[in-house]
Design an enzyme around this catalytic site. Structure first.
Site, mmCIF file in Angstrom:
data_model
loop_
_atom_site.group_PDB
_atom_site.id
_atom_site.type_symbol
_atom_site.label_atom_id
_atom_site.label_comp_id
_atom_site.label_asym_id
_atom_site.label_seq_id
_atom_site.Cartn_x
_atom_site.Cartn_y
_atom_site.Cartn_z
ATOM 1 N N ASP A 138 -9.351 -2.980 -6.610
ATOM 2 C CA ASP A 138 -8.631 -2.343 -5.495
ATOM 3 C C ASP A 138 -8.868 -0.832 -5.530
ATOM 4 O O ASP A 138 -8.669 -0.180 -6.559
ATOM 5 C CB ASP A 138 -7.131 -2.645 -5.620
ATOM 6 C CG ASP A 138 -6.332 -2.214 -4.399
ATOM 7 O OD1 ASP A 138 -6.490 -1.053 -3.952
ATOM 8 O OD2 ASP A 138 -5.533 -3.020 -3.907
ATOM 9 N N HIS A 164 -7.968 -4.829 -1.523
ATOM 10 C CA HIS A 164 -6.704 -4.235 -1.085
ATOM 11 C C HIS A 164 -6.007 -5.073 -0.017
ATOM 12 O O HIS A 164 -4.785 -5.004 0.125
ATOM 13 C CB HIS A 164 -6.940 -2.810 -0.572
ATOM 14 C CG HIS A 164 -5.690 -2.007 -0.441
ATOM 15 N ND1 HIS A 164 -4.883 -1.690 -1.516
ATOM 16 C CD2 HIS A 164 -5.088 -1.442 0.647
ATOM 17 C CE1 HIS A 164 -3.848 -0.969 -1.111
ATOM 18 N NE2 HIS A 164 -3.938 -0.807 0.195
ATOM 19 N N SER A 208 0.831 -1.190 0.000
ATOM 20 C CA SER A 208 0.000 0.000 0.000
ATOM 21 C C SER A 208 0.879 1.259 0.000
ATOM 22 O O SER A 208 1.701 1.435 -0.893
ATOM 23 C CB SER A 208 -0.958 -0.045 1.201
ATOM 24 O OG SER A 208 -1.952 0.941 1.110
#
Length: 291
Positions: free
Chosen positions: A189, A201, A106
């Site tokens: 996502d 995600h 991320s």
């Protein structure tokens, strides 16, 4: 046996922050950046590091120490990018024979890829020393759910055919290392694909952990640790990001942006135009986190 493995994984994640002890590993040394809002330490991407450690005995791990916050997102991930460089250079100086892998999830993947590629606008420039370290000792770069994902980049994997919030266009700086990079993003996502399925995600760890660990193992075993860097600066290579539609209501900040101090480091610096874009997208991330 399963219970012992679960206990080992739990212990692995409790060791936060995860600081390298200075020992030169005979395996691979991994530098890991957690995702947004995860507690200091390895975060969920640490499970990939754990799997790599099982495949490559006598490996070591260090966590990138950065805020990993949605608030002041730009300052947060820029700090992470600078820390990636600092930790790599620190390790290269201390252990010139140890190979290195970079792992990020991320926001941590965004910071990692900016450390390797620059920010995409040419405003975050890699130092010569760091470029040489990437060419000589960093043999694998692995990202999950990177907001700068662009499916047209040669290292992009997963089911996404789109692009993220910070879709990367300029890949010139990292082209020499393209074969050593894998960045996973799946369709839907909300951050790397601009989709609307928040569950995607967090799904990379169940779907791609073993594949990512095996990629690191293969690069550790087979790749030549030295890349010939170009002696001249080539014109920027841009990839075309797939067109995405974003509601303009998302782009409207709910409060007046606060001024941020741009960190300076050997990795380079970010210009004001990039800070403005990042501030807006940071607001988008907070908005989506509340959904």
């Amino acid at each position: 046996m399963k219970e012992l493995l679960l206990r080992a994984l739990a212990l692995f994640h409790r060791q936060t922050p995860y600081i390298w002890d200075g020992t030169c590993a005979t395996g691979i040394h991994m530098i890991v950046a957690r995702g947004s809002t995860e507690a200091p330490g390895l975060g969920r991407i640490g499970v990939v590091a754990q799997n790599v450690s099982m495949l490559i005995p006598n490996s070591s791990v260090a966590a990138v120490d950065y805020p990993a916050t949605f608030e002041n997102y730009f300052t947060s991930y820029a700090t992470g990018a600078s820390e990636f460089e600092r930790l790599v250079l620190e390790h290269v100086q201390a252990c010139p024979d140890t190979r290195i892998a970079l792992l990020g999830y991320s926001q941590g993947a965004h910071a990692m890829m900016d450390s390797v590629c620059g920010d995409g606008d040419g405003e975050f420039v890699l130092s010569l020393g760091f470029r040489q370290a990437l060419a000589s000792q960093v043999v694998a770069v692995v990202g999950f759910g990177d907001p700068s994902f662009n499916a047209t980049a040669p290292w992009s994997v997963g089911t996404s055919t789109g692009a993220g919030l910070f879709a990367r266009k300029n890949i010139t700086a990292c082209e020499p290392y393209a074969a050593r990079i894998q960045s996973w993003c799946d369709e839907g996502d909300v951050y790397c694909d601009l989709g609307n399925d928040r569950a995607v995600h967090g799904s990379y760890f169940s779907n791609y952990t073993q594949e990512a660990a095996q990629f690191v193992k293969e690069k550790f075993d087979n790749s030549d640790p030295v890349i010939d860097l170009p002696t001249t600066t080539a014109p920027p290579t841009e990839t075309t990001a797939p067109t995405e539609t974003v509601s303009t209501s998302i782009l409207t900040p709910t409060s007046t942006p606060t001024e941020t101090t741009i960190p300076q480091s050997a990795a380079g610096s970010f210009g004001p135009s990039w800070m403005m874009v990042a501030s807006i997208v940071g607001s988008m991330m907070v908005w989506m986190e509340l959904l």
